[in-house]
Structures are given as C-alpha cells and as structure tokens.
Design a protein around this motif. Sequence first.
Motif, mmCIF file in Angstrom:
data_model
loop_
_atom_site.group_PDB
_atom_site.id
_atom_site.type_symbol
_atom_site.label_atom_id
_atom_site.label_comp_id
_atom_site.label_asym_id
_atom_site.label_seq_id
_atom_site.Cartn_x
_atom_site.Cartn_y
_atom_site.Cartn_z
ATOM 1 N N ARG A 97 0.852 -1.185 0.000
ATOM 2 C CA ARG A 97 0.000 0.000 0.000
ATOM 3 C C ARG A 97 0.892 1.240 0.000
ATOM 4 N N VAL A 98 0.584 2.188 -0.885
ATOM 5 C CA VAL A 98 1.426 3.365 -1.061
ATOM 6 C C VAL A 98 0.561 4.608 -1.240
ATOM 7 N N PRO A 99 1.092 5.792 -0.938
ATOM 8 C CA PRO A 99 0.333 7.022 -1.205
ATOM 9 C C PRO A 99 0.384 7.437 -2.669
ATOM 10 N N PHE A 100 1.454 7.027 -3.360
ATOM 11 C CA PHE A 100 1.610 7.302 -4.789
ATOM 12 C C PHE A 100 2.491 6.212 -5.378
ATOM 13 N N ALA A 101 2.384 6.010 -6.690
ATOM 14 C CA ALA A 101 3.142 4.933 -7.318
ATOM 15 C C ALA A 101 3.202 5.149 -8.815
ATOM 16 N N ALA A 102 4.104 4.421 -9.453
ATOM 17 C CA ALA A 102 4.218 4.461 -10.913
ATOM 18 C C ALA A 102 4.853 3.173 -11.393
ATOM 19 N N HIS A 103 4.433 2.731 -12.554
ATOM 20 C CA HIS A 103 5.044 1.585 -13.224
ATOM 21 C C HIS A 103 5.540 2.044 -14.595
ATOM 22 N N GLY A 104 6.572 1.376 -15.093
ATOM 23 C CA GLY A 104 7.071 1.674 -16.430
ATOM 24 C C GLY A 104 8.209 2.675 -16.407
ATOM 25 N N TYR A 105 8.744 2.949 -17.604
ATOM 26 C CA TYR A 105 9.860 3.882 -17.713
ATOM 27 C C TYR A 105 9.489 5.270 -17.200
ATOM 28 N N GLY A 106 8.229 5.663 -17.364
ATOM 29 C CA GLY A 106 7.814 6.978 -16.911
ATOM 30 C C GLY A 106 7.983 7.170 -15.415
ATOM 31 N N GLY A 107 7.895 6.066 -14.663
ATOM 32 C CA GLY A 107 8.039 6.165 -13.219
ATOM 33 C C GLY A 107 9.397 6.680 -12.780
ATOM 34 N N MET A 108 10.409 6.471 -13.621
ATOM 35 C CA MET A 108 11.746 6.948 -13.274
ATOM 36 C C MET A 108 11.817 8.468 -13.223
ATOM 37 N N PHE A 109 10.886 9.141 -13.887
ATOM 38 C CA PHE A 109 10.925 10.598 -13.960
ATOM 39 C C PHE A 109 9.954 11.277 -12.994
ATOM 40 N N VAL A 110 9.024 10.534 -12.416
ATOM 41 C CA VAL A 110 7.961 11.195 -11.646
ATOM 42 C C VAL A 110 7.965 10.870 -10.154
ATOM 43 N N LEU A 111 8.630 9.802 -9.752
ATOM 44 C CA LEU A 111 8.601 9.449 -8.330
ATOM 45 C C LEU A 111 9.229 10.548 -7.468
ATOM 46 N N GLY A 112 10.236 11.228 -8.000
ATOM 47 C CA GLY A 112 10.826 12.333 -7.269
ATOM 48 C C GLY A 112 9.852 13.485 -7.085
ATOM 49 N N LEU A 113 9.062 13.763 -8.133
ATOM 50 C CA LEU A 113 8.032 14.799 -8.038
ATOM 51 C C LEU A 113 6.997 14.438 -6.982
ATOM 52 N N PHE A 114 6.517 13.205 -7.042
ATOM 53 C CA PHE A 114 5.521 12.760 -6.070
ATOM 54 C C PHE A 114 6.073 12.847 -4.649
ATOM 55 N N ASP A 115 7.306 12.390 -4.471
ATOM 56 C CA ASP A 115 7.901 12.377 -3.142
ATOM 57 C C ASP A 115 8.044 13.787 -2.579
ATOM 58 N N LYS A 116 8.326 14.754 -3.442
ATOM 59 C CA LYS A 116 8.549 16.128 -2.985
ATOM 60 C C LYS A 116 7.245 16.886 -2.732
ATOM 61 N N TYR A 117 6.244 16.674 -3.581
ATOM 62 C CA TYR A 117 5.066 17.533 -3.541
ATOM 63 C C TYR A 117 3.806 16.879 -2.976
ATOM 64 N N TRP A 118 3.801 15.551 -2.814
ATOM 65 C CA TRP A 118 2.605 14.910 -2.264
ATOM 66 C C TRP A 118 2.465 15.238 -0.782
ATOM 67 N N ARG A 119 1.212 15.481 -0.337
ATOM 68 C CA ARG A 119 0.904 15.710 1.070
ATOM 69 C C ARG A 119 -0.317 14.891 1.463
ATOM 70 N N LYS A 120 -0.399 14.537 2.726
ATOM 71 C CA LYS A 120 -1.526 13.736 3.199
ATOM 72 C C LYS A 120 -2.854 14.469 3.057
ATOM 73 N N ASP A 121 -2.818 15.797 3.177
ATOM 74 C CA ASP A 121 -4.053 16.575 3.175
ATOM 75 C C ASP A 121 -4.346 17.216 1.823
ATOM 76 N N MET A 122 -3.785 16.686 0.750
ATOM 77 C CA MET A 122 -4.003 17.270 -0.575
ATOM 78 C C MET A 122 -5.469 17.179 -0.975
ATOM 79 N N THR A 123 -5.979 18.235 -1.568
ATOM 80 C CA THR A 123 -7.320 18.210 -2.133
ATOM 81 C C THR A 123 -7.263 17.553 -3.506
ATOM 82 N N LEU A 124 -8.429 17.186 -4.027
ATOM 83 C CA LEU A 124 -8.470 16.565 -5.355
ATOM 84 C C LEU A 124 -7.917 17.483 -6.442
ATOM 85 N N PRO A 125 -8.286 18.773 -6.497
ATOM 86 C CA PRO A 125 -7.678 19.648 -7.515
ATOM 87 C C PRO A 125 -6.162 19.730 -7.399
ATOM 88 N N GLU A 126 -5.630 19.729 -6.172
ATOM 89 C CA GLU A 126 -4.184 19.761 -5.995
ATOM 90 C C GLU A 126 -3.548 18.461 -6.475
#
Length: 218
Positions: free
Chosen positions: A126-155
């Motif tokens: 179970r994870v708060p965010f995830a990615a599979h495939g080559y694209g995941g190599m470029f986005v996990l850093g973004l998710f790790d930096k900007y994801w928050r527990k209290d994010m709204t759906l638009p955010e």
Amino acid sequence: MTDSVLGISGPGWVLVASDSTCSRSIFVLKNDEDKTFKLDDNKIMACQGEDADRGQFCQYTQKNITLHTLRTGVKLSTQATASWVREELAYAIRHGPFMCNVLIGGLDKGNKSSLYFVDYLGNMQRVPFAAHGYGGMFVLGLFDKYWRKDMTLPEGLELLQRAVAEIQKRLLLNAPHFIIKVVTDKGVQTVFRPPPQSADPQTSTPYRQDNMYSPSSS
C-alpha cells in the motif's frame, strides 16, 4: 514495458493515469488505448505491460471480482482485491507468468481511500503514490517532494498533470496522450481521455465522454 501508469491518493479520492499509446517494435499501432479497468463502482485498476497479458489478465480480474460479488453479495475491499490480484500474479510465475504490473485504487467504508502497488512478481504494497514503467523513473521524485496527506483533489490532479508533462518532456519514447480517471464517493469518473483515433477534427462532431469529472462538482 515501454508504457507508463501513475497513481496518487488523497483523502476521499484516488487518481490514476495511463498513457494511451499501443505500440509494438518500432510501430505505433494506436493512440487511444485505455489501460485502466473499472472493477466496481469504487475501485479501478491500471495495468502496464505486454498488450496481450494486460488485456487478458485485467479482464480476468474484472470478471472474477464481479463473479465474487454476484456469488456472495459482498463487495471485496480494496485491500482484499489487491491481495487477490497479488496471489494470482504470484501463482502465475511458475504456471505461465503475466508480464504486467498493476496499480489498484479505491474507496472503502467511510470514504477511506487506498492505492496498492502490485508488480508481475507478486509483490504488493500500500502506497500514497506509485508508478510503473519507464515513466516512473521521472515522476517518483516529483511525487515524493510535492505529495501531502491533506491534498485536495484539484491539488492532486495538478500534481498528476505535472508528472504527465514531465514524462512527455523527458522520456524518449512517444507518449502524447494520457487517460486520467478518478475514484471518489461519486464513483469512477474520467478526468481526461483523448478523442478516438479515427475522429477527424475537420469532419467529425466534437467528442463527448459520459461520466466526466468536473472540478466544479467536487
């Protein structure tokens, strides 16, 4: 494994995105392939991998989840669904493996959202965010930096769109379109879907998709 699927969860919602390119070898076959599968009214599965395995395994999962509900009258929770998928992939390793990786997201009682990462080897988490495939190599850093527990759906949607833009900018492979879907208390809705490949913008009527998510309705 040239395609990409992304997922992100927040309080009361789960977003998934999948690139809609279907390719083989050096050929692009189509650009409107939907790699997400609705499991029931509040669960969705996004799958990345070989085209045949993806289609066969996801349809097999979709129909078995529906069959379980019809037999028992009880809907599986998101965790139970992910555990069943994990078991099937683990069993298949020595009996004809499915070369596909899965993200499963959903809402359970009390609008509790959850997202599960499952790979073709049968690993599940179970994870708060995830990615599979080559694209995941470029986005996990973004998710790790900007994801928050209290994010709204638009955010969350803004962050997911930022991740998609990063893949399209930096990944060598062609991924011009992504299909984005959201799970909320209103069910599974489509946020964005590219027009059908056969549609000619010069002669066709505007493309409409039922059950589209609207930010004003959230």
